[in-house]
Motif scaffolding. Structure first.
Motif, PDB file in Angstrom:
ATOM      1  N   ALA A 212       0.821  -1.213   0.000  1.00 18.43           N
ATOM      2  CA  ALA A 212       0.000   0.000   0.000  1.00 18.43           C
ATOM      3  C   ALA A 212       0.852   1.259   0.000  1.00 18.43           C
ATOM      4  O   ALA A 212       0.359   2.346  -0.316  1.00 18.43           O
ATOM      5  CB  ALA A 212      -0.927   0.005   1.218  1.00 18.43           C
ATOM      6  N   MET A 213       2.137   1.131   0.372  1.00 23.40           N
ATOM      7  CA  MET A 213       3.058   2.275   0.388  1.00 23.40           C
ATOM      8  C   MET A 213       4.368   1.876  -0.289  1.00 23.40           C
ATOM      9  O   MET A 213       5.436   1.864   0.319  1.00 23.40           O
ATOM     10  CB  MET A 213       3.309   2.719   1.831  1.00 23.40           C
ATOM     11  CG  MET A 213       2.057   3.224   2.548  1.00 23.40           C
ATOM     12  SD  MET A 213       2.381   3.676   4.261  1.00 23.40           S
ATOM     13  CE  MET A 213       2.592   2.044   4.990  1.00 23.40           C
ATOM     14  N   PRO A 214       4.320   1.521  -1.575  1.00 25.29           N
ATOM     15  CA  PRO A 214       5.515   0.987  -2.246  1.00 25.29           C
ATOM     16  C   PRO A 214       6.671   1.971  -2.319  1.00 25.29           C
ATOM     17  O   PRO A 214       7.833   1.550  -2.404  1.00 25.29           O
ATOM     18  CB  PRO A 214       4.992   0.620  -3.641  1.00 25.29           C
ATOM     19  CG  PRO A 214       3.783   1.470  -3.847  1.00 25.29           C
ATOM     20  CD  PRO A 214       3.158   1.590  -2.489  1.00 25.29           C
ATOM     21  N   ASP A 219      12.481  -1.741  -4.645  1.00 29.73           N
ATOM     22  CA  ASP A 219      11.993  -2.993  -5.233  1.00 29.73           C
ATOM     23  C   ASP A 219      13.118  -3.748  -5.955  1.00 29.73           C
ATOM     24  O   ASP A 219      13.564  -3.355  -7.042  1.00 29.73           O
ATOM     25  CB  ASP A 219      10.867  -2.674  -6.210  1.00 29.73           C
ATOM     26  CG  ASP A 219      10.092  -3.910  -6.644  1.00 29.73           C
ATOM     27  OD1 ASP A 219      10.649  -5.015  -6.546  1.00 29.73           O
ATOM     28  OD2 ASP A 219       8.926  -3.755  -7.075  1.00 29.73           O
ATOM     29  N   ALA A 220      13.554  -4.847  -5.359  1.00 31.28           N
ATOM     30  CA  ALA A 220      14.615  -5.662  -5.971  1.00 31.28           C
ATOM     31  C   ALA A 220      14.114  -6.361  -7.231  1.00 31.28           C
ATOM     32  O   ALA A 220      14.893  -6.609  -8.161  1.00 31.28           O
ATOM     33  CB  ALA A 220      15.123  -6.688  -4.962  1.00 31.28           C
ATOM     34  N   THR A 264       2.695 -11.456  -2.037  1.00 37.68           N
ATOM     35  CA  THR A 264       2.041 -10.650  -3.064  1.00 37.68           C
ATOM     36  C   THR A 264       1.869  -9.204  -2.612  1.00 37.68           C
ATOM     37  O   THR A 264       1.949  -8.277  -3.427  1.00 37.68           O
ATOM     38  CB  THR A 264       0.669 -11.257  -3.394  1.00 37.68           C
ATOM     39  OG1 THR A 264       0.830 -12.648  -3.677  1.00 37.68           O
ATOM     40  CG2 THR A 264       0.035 -10.566  -4.585  1.00 37.68           C
ATOM     41  N   ASN A 265       1.660  -8.984  -1.331  1.00 30.87           N
ATOM     42  CA  ASN A 265       1.371  -7.627  -0.835  1.00 30.87           C
ATOM     43  C   ASN A 265       2.595  -6.965  -0.200  1.00 30.87           C
ATOM     44  O   ASN A 265       2.469  -6.105   0.668  1.00 30.87           O
ATOM     45  CB  ASN A 265       0.216  -7.661   0.159  1.00 30.87           C
ATOM     46  CG  ASN A 265       0.500  -8.549   1.354  1.00 30.87           C
ATOM     47  OD1 ASN A 265       1.512  -9.261   1.382  1.00 30.87           O
ATOM     48  ND2 ASN A 265      -0.384  -8.506   2.350  1.00 30.87           N
ATOM     49  N   VAL A 266       3.781  -7.373  -0.610  1.00 31.27           N
ATOM     50  CA  VAL A 266       5.016  -6.814  -0.064  1.00 31.27           C
ATOM     51  C   VAL A 266       5.962  -6.463  -1.218  1.00 31.27           C
ATOM     52  O   VAL A 266       6.125  -7.237  -2.158  1.00 31.27           O
ATOM     53  CB  VAL A 266       5.728  -7.816   0.876  1.00 31.27           C
ATOM     54  CG1 VAL A 266       7.014  -7.214   1.444  1.00 31.27           C
ATOM     55  CG2 VAL A 266       4.793  -8.240   2.008  1.00 31.27           C
ATOM     56  N   VAL A 267       6.581  -5.286  -1.140  1.00 33.01           N
ATOM     57  CA  VAL A 267       7.646  -4.931  -2.079  1.00 33.01           C
ATOM     58  C   VAL A 267       8.821  -5.868  -1.838  1.00 33.01           C
ATOM     59  O   VAL A 267       9.323  -5.978  -0.714  1.00 33.01           O
ATOM     60  CB  VAL A 267       8.081  -3.468  -1.896  1.00 33.01           C
ATOM     61  CG1 VAL A 267       9.328  -3.165  -2.728  1.00 33.01           C
ATOM     62  CG2 VAL A 267       6.939  -2.526  -2.269  1.00 33.01           C
ATOM     63  N   GLY A 268       9.249  -6.552  -2.883  1.00 35.36           N
ATOM     64  CA  GLY A 268      10.310  -7.534  -2.725  1.00 35.36           C
ATOM     65  C   GLY A 268      11.654  -6.898  -2.448  1.00 35.36           C
ATOM     66  O   GLY A 268      12.090  -6.006  -3.183  1.00 35.36           O
TER      67      GLY A 268
END
Length: 413
Positions: A212-214, A219-220, A264-268
Motif C-alpha cells: 500500500a506504500m511501495p 523494489d529488488a 504478493t502484498n510486499v515490495v520484494g
C-alpha cells in the motif's frame, strides 16, 4: 592384429545380451544429481562389475568435498587390470544423471527397449559407457596374446555438478596417474575439445515495504529488469565472437533460475538469479568472469538503493588438447571408422564434461563412447533419453580395438 580384433568382436557379440541387461539394471537404479545421493548406484554398479570377474575398488569421497559440490554422497569406483609393464589407459564414465523431468513416453527408470533403442535417464549420458568400457575390458582379458600396460575404469558420480568429487578428487588424491584417458561420448565423432562453463549467482538486495506504500521501499524485483536487459544484450553480442573450433559456434549465456519476493502484498527486497555462461576454448575463463562482473556492477551503479552480490557457483575450464592427444584421437578415429564403415572425425562440442579435468592434469585425453550422431538424437538431458543398441555394440568393439592397439605397442617396442 586382424585375427585378434575378430576375436574381440566375437566375444562382444556373444556377451551383448548380458551387456544390454547390465545397462537396463544401471538405468533402473536412480542416480539423479541433484539431489546427488549416488553411493547406492555406485554399489549396485560395483556388484555388476564384480559379477563380470572384475576387481572393484570403492573410494568414498570425503564428506566435505561432497557437501561443497552440493551432493549428499559420492563413491568412486576404480577397476585396475594389469596386463604387463607399460602405459595405463583410463576409461572414464559417470553414473550420475540429471533428474528426468516431464514428457516421457517411457518410464525414465524402465530401461525399455523399443525398435532397437534403449530408453531411460542415463541410457546415453553416460551409463551406456559404463557398460561399453567394462565389456571392452572383459573382452580384452580373454585374448591369449602378450599385452603391455594396464587398463583402468574410473566410474564417477558428479559430472552433472562439475567433477570435483569424481575425477577431480581421484587425480588430486593421487589414486590414479594414467598415461591416456578415454572419456564418455558418442560414436560418430571423436571429441577433442569442448566448452568451459561459468555459473554465477546474482543476489539483488533492496528494501521491503507494504504494497500500500511501495514508495517507502526499494523494489529488488523491479531492479532485475534493467539487469536482465543488460545481460540479454550481452548474450546477443556473443554471437559476434565465433569460435575457431569445429563443432562449437560461439559463447552463450542463459539465465536459468530466478527466485524472489516475500509475498504478493510486499515490495520484494531480494531477488536471486543464476546464469550459465559457456566459455569457448579460445577464451580465458578469468577474463570472462571479470567481464561479467564488470557488467553487473555497471548496472548496479545505476540502481539507487540496490546492491548486487555476485558469487561464483562453478568454473569449469574448456577442454583443450594437450601433447599426445592428437595421436590418440587419430587412433580412435581410425578404429571407429573401421568398425562403423564410415569416416569418424575429430570435433568439438559446446558441452562441458569431466574430460577437461584429465586434460588439465596434462594427460592426453579424447572422448569416445556409445551413442547416435548427435546429442539431440539421443535426447540427452531431455525426455525419452535413448541409446541405439547397435551403436552400443559397435562402440564397445571400437574401445576394445583401441585398447588392443595401445597395449600391443609396448610389446612390439
Amino acid at each position: 592384429m586382424h585375427d585378434l580384433k575378430q576375436h574381440l568382436a566375437a566375444r562382444i557379440d556373444q556377451g551383448f545380451t548380458a551387456q544390454t541387461a547390465m545397462l537396463q539394471a544401471l538405468v533402473r537404479t536412480p542416480s539423479d544429481n541433484p539431489p546427488g545421493d549416488c553411493t547406492p548406484h555406485a554399489e549396485a554398479t560395483a556388484r555388476l562389475l564384480e559379477a563380470m570377474g572384475l576387481e572393484v575398488e570403492r573410494h568414498v569421497t570425503p564428506a566435505e568435498v561432497v557437501a561443497e559440490a552440493g551432493m549428499l554422497s559420492a563413491t568412486n569406483l576404480i577397476v585396475r587390470h594389469r596386463f604387463g609393464p607399460g602405459p595405463t589407459i583410463a576409461l572414464n564414465a559417470h553414473g550420475d544423471v540429471v533428474p528426468p523431468g516431464r514428457g516421457w513416453s517411457a518410464d525414465p527408470y524402465g530401461g525399455e527397449v523399443r525398435e532397437g533403442w534403449l530408453y531411460g535417464r542415463g541410457a546415453a549420458v553416460s551409463k551406456s559407457d559404463i557398460t561399453t568400457y567394462a565389456c571392452a575390458l572383459a573382452a580384452l582379458k580373454t585374448l591369449q596374446t602378450p599385452l603391455a600396460g594396464s587398463v583402468e575404469l574410473h566410474i564417477t558420480y558428479d559430472e552433472e555438478t562439475g567433477g570435483a568429487t569424481g575425477p577431480g578428487w581421484i587425480l588430486g588424491a593421487g589414486l590414479s596417474k594414467p598415461d591416456y584417458v578415454l572419456s564418455a561420448a558418442f560414436s560418430y565423432h571423436v571429441i577433442t575439445a569442448h566448452n568451459g562453463c561459468l555459473h554465477l549467482e546474482l543476489t539483488l538486495l533492496g528494501k521491503s515495504a507494504h504494497a500500500a506504500m511501495p514508495d517507502t521501499g526499494v523494489d529488488a524485483i523491479e531492479a532485475s529488469v534493467p539487469l536482465l536487459q543488460a545481460l540479454y544484450r550481452y548474450r546477443d553480442s556473443l554471437r559476434e565472437r565465433p569460435s575457431a573450433t569445429l563443432g562449437i559456434s560461439h559463447p552463450t549465456l542463459v539465465v536459468g533460475l530466478i527466485e524472489g519476493g516475500i509475498n504478493t502484498n510486499v515490495v520484494g527486497d531480494r531477488l536471486t538469479l543464476r546464469l550459465d555462461r559457456r566459455i569457448v576454448p579460445e577464451e580465458s575463463p578469468e577474463a570472462v568472469e571479470t567481464e561479467l562482473r564488470d557488467l553487473i556492477q555497471t548496472v548496479a551503479a545505476q540502481l539507487p538503493g540496490i546492491t548486487i552480490d555476485v558469487s561464483r557457483i562453478l568454473l569449469a575450464r574448456p577442454f583443450v588438447p594437450v601433447a599426445g592427444s592428437e595421436r590418440l584421437a587419430e587412433l580412435v578415429c581410425r578404429e571407429a571408422g573401421a568398425v562403423f564403415g564410415e569416416p569418424v572425425t575429430p570435433i568439438g562440442v559446446p558441452l562441458y564434461t569431466d574430460a577437461r579435468l584429465y586434460s588439465e592434469a596434462g594427460i592426453p585425453t579424447v572422448m569416445y563412447g556409445a551413442g547416435p550422431r548427435t546429442l539431440l538424437e539421443a535426447n540427452g538431458h531431455r525426455a525419452d533419453e535413448r541409446v541405439p543398441l547397435q551403436d552400443l555394440r559397435k562402440a564397445t568393439q571400437v574401445i576394445a580395438n583401441t585398447l588392443l592397439e595401445l597395449l600391443k605397442e609396448g610389446v612390439e617396442k
